[in-house]
Design a protein around this motif. Structure first.
Motif, PDB file in Angstrom:
ATOM      1  N   PHE A  16      54.139  13.043  15.700  1.00 30.40           N
ATOM      2  CA  PHE A  16      53.575  11.696  15.759  1.00 30.40           C
ATOM      3  C   PHE A  16      52.516  11.451  14.705  1.00 30.40           C
ATOM      4  CE2 PHE A  16      55.236  11.985  20.148  1.00 30.40           C
ATOM      5  CZ  PHE A  16      56.016  10.845  20.122  1.00 30.40           C
ATOM      6  N   GLN A  17      52.159  12.494  13.956  1.00 35.14           N
ATOM      7  CA  GLN A  17      51.203  12.355  12.856  1.00 35.14           C
ATOM      8  C   GLN A  17      49.858  11.790  13.305  1.00 35.14           C
ATOM      9  OE1 GLN A  17      51.718  13.215   9.529  1.00 35.14           O
ATOM     10  NE2 GLN A  17      53.549  14.242  10.267  1.00 35.14           N
ATOM     11  N   LEU A  18      49.416  12.197  14.493  1.00 43.61           N
ATOM     12  CA  LEU A  18      48.096  11.756  14.953  1.00 43.61           C
ATOM     13  C   LEU A  18      47.031  12.550  14.196  1.00 43.61           C
ATOM     14  CD1 LEU A  18      48.811  11.440  18.755  1.00 43.61           C
ATOM     15  CD2 LEU A  18      48.325   9.609  17.163  1.00 43.61           C
ATOM     16  N   PRO A  19      45.794  12.031  14.143  1.00 42.83           N
ATOM     17  CA  PRO A  19      44.757  12.707  13.351  1.00 42.83           C
ATOM     18  C   PRO A  19      44.461  14.114  13.861  1.00 42.83           C
ATOM     19  CG  PRO A  19      43.842  10.931  14.669  1.00 42.83           C
ATOM     20  CD  PRO A  19      45.315  10.776  14.724  1.00 42.83           C
ATOM     21  N   ARG A  20      44.292  15.008  12.920  1.00 44.92           N
ATOM     22  CA  ARG A  20      43.972  16.392  13.235  1.00 44.92           C
ATOM     23  C   ARG A  20      42.527  16.493  13.718  1.00 44.92           C
ATOM     24  NH1 ARG A  20      47.178  20.627  11.601  1.00 44.92           N
ATOM     25  NH2 ARG A  20      48.607  19.074  10.813  1.00 44.92           N
ATOM     26  N   SER A  21      42.223  17.459  14.536  1.00 47.40           N
ATOM     27  CA  SER A  21      40.847  17.780  14.956  1.00 47.40           C
ATOM     28  C   SER A  21      40.158  16.629  15.704  1.00 47.40           C
ATOM     29  CB  SER A  21      39.967  18.159  13.769  1.00 47.40           C
ATOM     30  OG  SER A  21      40.618  19.097  12.970  1.00 47.40           O
ATOM     31  N   ALA A  22      40.922  15.655  16.207  1.00 44.14           N
ATOM     32  CA  ALA A  22      40.283  14.490  16.823  1.00 44.14           C
ATOM     33  C   ALA A  22      40.198  14.649  18.346  1.00 44.14           C
ATOM     34  CB  ALA A  22      41.074  13.233  16.486  1.00 44.14           C
ATOM     35  N   PRO A  23      39.104  14.124  18.949  1.00 44.01           N
ATOM     36  CA  PRO A  23      38.978  14.188  20.419  1.00 44.01           C
ATOM     37  C   PRO A  23      40.143  13.488  21.112  1.00 44.01           C
ATOM     38  CG  PRO A  23      36.938  13.407  19.442  1.00 44.01           C
ATOM     39  CD  PRO A  23      37.933  13.509  18.320  1.00 44.01           C
ATOM     40  N   LEU A  24      40.724  12.476  20.451  1.00 42.10           N
ATOM     41  CA  LEU A  24      41.865  11.775  21.039  1.00 42.10           C
ATOM     42  C   LEU A  24      42.999  12.756  21.350  1.00 42.10           C
ATOM     43  CD1 LEU A  24      43.369   9.043  21.642  1.00 42.10           C
ATOM     44  CD2 LEU A  24      44.228   9.197  19.312  1.00 42.10           C
ATOM     45  N   VAL A  25      43.348  13.562  20.340  1.00 44.02           N
ATOM     46  CA  VAL A  25      44.451  14.502  20.524  1.00 44.02           C
ATOM     47  C   VAL A  25      44.023  15.644  21.456  1.00 44.02           C
ATOM     48  CG1 VAL A  25      46.074  16.014  19.351  1.00 44.02           C
ATOM     49  CG2 VAL A  25      45.326  13.912  18.251  1.00 44.02           C
ATOM     50  N   GLY A  26      42.758  16.079  21.306  1.00 42.33           N
ATOM     51  CA  GLY A  26      42.232  17.105  22.210  1.00 42.33           C
ATOM     52  C   GLY A  26      42.356  16.651  23.653  1.00 42.33           C
ATOM     53  N   GLY A  27      41.968  15.385  23.907  1.00 42.95           N
ATOM     54  CA  GLY A  27      42.048  14.833  25.258  1.00 42.95           C
ATOM     55  C   GLY A  27      43.484  14.771  25.745  1.00 42.95           C
ATOM     56  N   MET A  28      44.408  14.417  24.834  1.00 41.84           N
ATOM     57  CA  MET A  28      45.819  14.334  25.221  1.00 41.84           C
ATOM     58  C   MET A  28      46.360  15.711  25.620  1.00 41.84           C
ATOM     59  SD  MET A  28      46.930  11.662  22.252  1.00 41.84           S
ATOM     60  CE  MET A  28      48.676  11.511  22.467  1.00 41.84           C
TER      61      MET A  28
END
Lengths: 429, 254
Positions: free
Chosen positions: A276-288
């Motif tokens: 999905f090419q979401l941003p690396r190292s981001a809290p958004l992905v961490g939360g997901m």
């Protein structure tokens, strides 16, 4: 004729042995509990003993005068170019060395400068940016001591060993002694620890960045995991037709709850970042990723809470002509909510302490800036502890212990919240 | 008293998985009368009761065969919605099960979800009227906003009856409504049933022979899933035609 023993005599004879067995079991249990408690106390005690000194930071007073040409451009306004072109570091060191005018040897001057933090120049620069009116005046400023001096002042540096084996030589020790006599070295409350992010210099590092990163990841986890988990639980309890498929789903939810967290990290890396090419190292992905990890825990807790609501309540609603969904939402969910909340908070607490999946999606970063949004690069509290515990500097040791104290504090707080919410919303029927 | 038939049951068989709980039950229930179902535990009378508002649908693995018609319509037809059916056929359960909410909310819930009241004053009227019919108004009129679970067992059961009435059903099913109540509360509920039978068709499952004799016009005796005898209550209790019925009502078995 042989006299038979009566039943009472037989039972009385066995009583002593039965009581002994009971007492023995009681003491085994008591021993286990005490063992558990003592390990907990040892753990908390050692962390506290190692970490409490990080509440304080050693600072050294420096008198410094900043010329106007270090901050103002030709037009007389604050100039970014001029400011950043200035050797603030050198200014700070020069100002500090004025305390010891007798030191003229270049090697010795270097050793002397090492007593103050390598970030002192940056501190002075920040001060000037915040308040340009200080320019041109002789000001007094307390800069951080270097981490070695700090550790020595706190008594954490052994100076009994031969000179070539320690981080502070004899000359530096005598200078520190002079600073003490002049009363321009002291310990203050370590505000920087709570207001800054990571740094290469232990004395400038802080946990605010990591706490914010964790908090943002937790918000994402909460908003993703809770609704999905509750909906899944309602579906499985109320709508799923029993059969092979439902059994398969059930078994897998239970399995997922036991999957090592690093696997969820790999999944996040493959799906969220690469696909999905979401941003690396981001809290958004961490939360997901943490939400995925927490989901089975909350589903299991929610299903148990829903099942604990007496079926008579559901029957009453259905008997009145309520649809299954109405019975669930109007009557069962409110009664199950304390259990669901408790499960959620416990799942979240577990997610808060998780390191491995965050490392997989790149939240293990050296970060000097404090994250301001969900897609910013950020790190998390447990990852910060991991980074510090991996560092060589002695001063990071006490800081990681203090960070652990905060992590434990947050966990205790969350569990306390779970208990309180449970007490508040629990209804009797 | 009318002779109009309200519920017609034809050849109903009920299975729980592989176990058959009811065998070819056929009977007619008359409008605005009280019909009681008696029999030893496990004889299928509660199962039969729950067939009439399709509450058995909720139970996993339960299968109903046969035909049950209310006013000539088969309630098990594919196009029949059990939600609508349950609005027409109210139910009172064995154990009082008020919602853990206020008295008002308990009675108002049914009318609310079915949209029977267009505004608050109408809703209040329905609630008060239902409580009045349930003979509870005098006892609770000052504390409609208290929790229903704080009431006594007998009052709770009458709240449940008021809650069922509030939807204005045609039929009320009662599954041993007095088994958790003391004799005084039981007497009040029985008196209430007598009054309600003027307006509603009532089917009651009971373990108390005396209760069946006191309140009902017709009585059905179930044994091991079979409907053994169905007749006027007086007839059943004074001159049963089947040996098993006689044994049961005289206390020789069950």
């Amino acid at each position: 004729m042989k006299q038979h023993k009566t039943n009472t005599e037989l039972i009385a004879k066995s009583l002593k042995r039965r009581h002994r067995k009971q007492t023995r079991l009681k003491y085994y249990g008591l021993f286990s509990v005490l063992l558990g408690i003592s390990f907990l106390l040892i753990l908390l005690g050692s962390i506290t003993l190692n970490g409490y000194t990080a509440f304080q930071q050693t600072v050294i007073k420096v008198n410094v005068k900043i010329d106007e040409n270090h901050i103002f451009g030709d037009d007389g306004k604050v100039s970014q170019d001029v400011m950043y072109a200035t050797n603030w570091d050198g200014l700070a060191k020069k100002a500090f060395r004025k305390v010891f005018p007798e030191v003229t040897d270049r090697f010795q001057q270097r050793k002397l400068s090492d007593l103050i933090s390598a970030n002192s120049g940056y501190e002075i620069q920040q001060m000037m940016i915040d308040d340009p009116s200080l320019v041109g005046k002789e000001i007094e400023i307390w800069v951080n001591a270097s981490d070695d001096v700090d550790q020595f002042i706190k008594g954490r540096l052994n100076v009994e060993v031969p000179e070539d084996q320690r981080r502070i030589n004899d000359m530096q020790l005598s200078w520190i002694q002079t600073l003490k006599e002049k009363n321009i070295i002291k310990k203050t409350f370590n505000t920087g620890f709570f207001t800054s992010a990571d740094s290469r210099e232990p004395e400038s590092s802080g946990i605010l960045g990591a706490i914010l990163g964790s908090a943002m990841a937790m918000v994402v986890t909460m908003f993703l995991a809770l609704p999905f988990a509750v909906m899944a639980a309602i579906y499985l309890e109320y709508f799923a037709k029993p059969g092979k498929l439902t059994d398969f789903i059930e078994v897998n939810i239970n399995n997922l709850a036991a999957v090592p967290s690093i696997v969820f990290g790999l999944l996040g890396l493959a799906v969220f970042l690469n696909f999905f090419q979401l941003p690396r190292s981001a809290p958004l992905v961490g939360g997901m990723v943490l939400a995925l990890m927490t989901l089975p825990t909350i589903i299991i807790a929610s299903r148990a809470a829903i099942r604990a609501v007496p079926p008579s309540i559901r029957d009453a609603a259905l008997g009145l002509g309520a649809s299954k969904m109405q019975a669930a939402v109007d009557h069962v969910l409110p009664l199950a909510s304390p259990g669901i909340l408790t499960g959620t908070i416990i799942g979240m607490a577990q997610a808060l302490g998780e390191t491995a999946p965050l490392i997989m999606i790149g939240m293990v970063v050296f970060l000097v800036d404090i994250p301001t949004g969900f897609t910013d690069t950020a790190t998390a509290l447990p990852v910060q502890i991991y980074i510090w515990s991996d560092s060589a500097e002695r001063a990071f040791y006490e800081r990681s212990s203090l960070a652990i104290m905060f992590l434990v504090l947050f966990l205790i707080g969350m569990n306390l919240l779970a208990v309180l919410l449970r007490k508040k919303f629990e209804k009797k029927w | 008293m009318s002779d109009k038939i309200k519920i017609q049951v034809e050849d109903v068989n009920v299975f729980y998985g592989d176990i058959q709980a009811l065998f070819d039950v056929t009977l007619d229930i008359k409008s605005k009368e009280i019909t009681s179902l008696i029999g030893p535990s496990g004889c299928g009378k509660s199962t039969f009761l729950r067939c009439m508002n399709r509450m058995n649908d909720v139970i996993d693995g339960c299968r109903v065969e046969g035909k049950i018609t209310i006013d000539g319509e088969n309630i098990y037809d594919a196009d029949k919605d059990p939600v609508l059916l349950r609005a027409r056929v109210g139910m009172v359960f064995q154990k009082p099960n008020p919602f853990p909410k206020t008295i008002f909310e308990n009675v108002a819930y049914g009318p609310k979800i079915h949209g029977l009241a267009s505004n608050t004053s109408e809703l209040r009227e329905i609630v008060e009227n239902s409580l009045e019919q349930a003979g509870l108004m005098d006892e609770v009129k000052d504390r409609l906003n208290d929790s229903a679970t704080d009431l006594s067992g007998g009052q709770q059961q009458r709240i449940c009856i008021a809650r069922a009435i509030a939807v204005n059903p045609e039929i009320i099913l009662m599954d041993e409504p007095c088994s958790a109540l003391d004799p005084i509360a039981t007497a009040r509920v029985e008196e209430l049933m007598g009054n309600l039978s003027n307006n509603y068709t009532i089917v009651i499952v009971t373990h108390s022979m005396q209760q069946a004799a006191r309140v009902s016009t017709n009585t059905a005796f179930f044994h091991l899933g079979h409907l053994v005898e169905f007749n006027a209550t007086k007839q059943i209790f004074t001159n049963p035609s089947d040996k098993r019925t006689e044994d049961y009502i005289t206390g020789k078995v069950g």
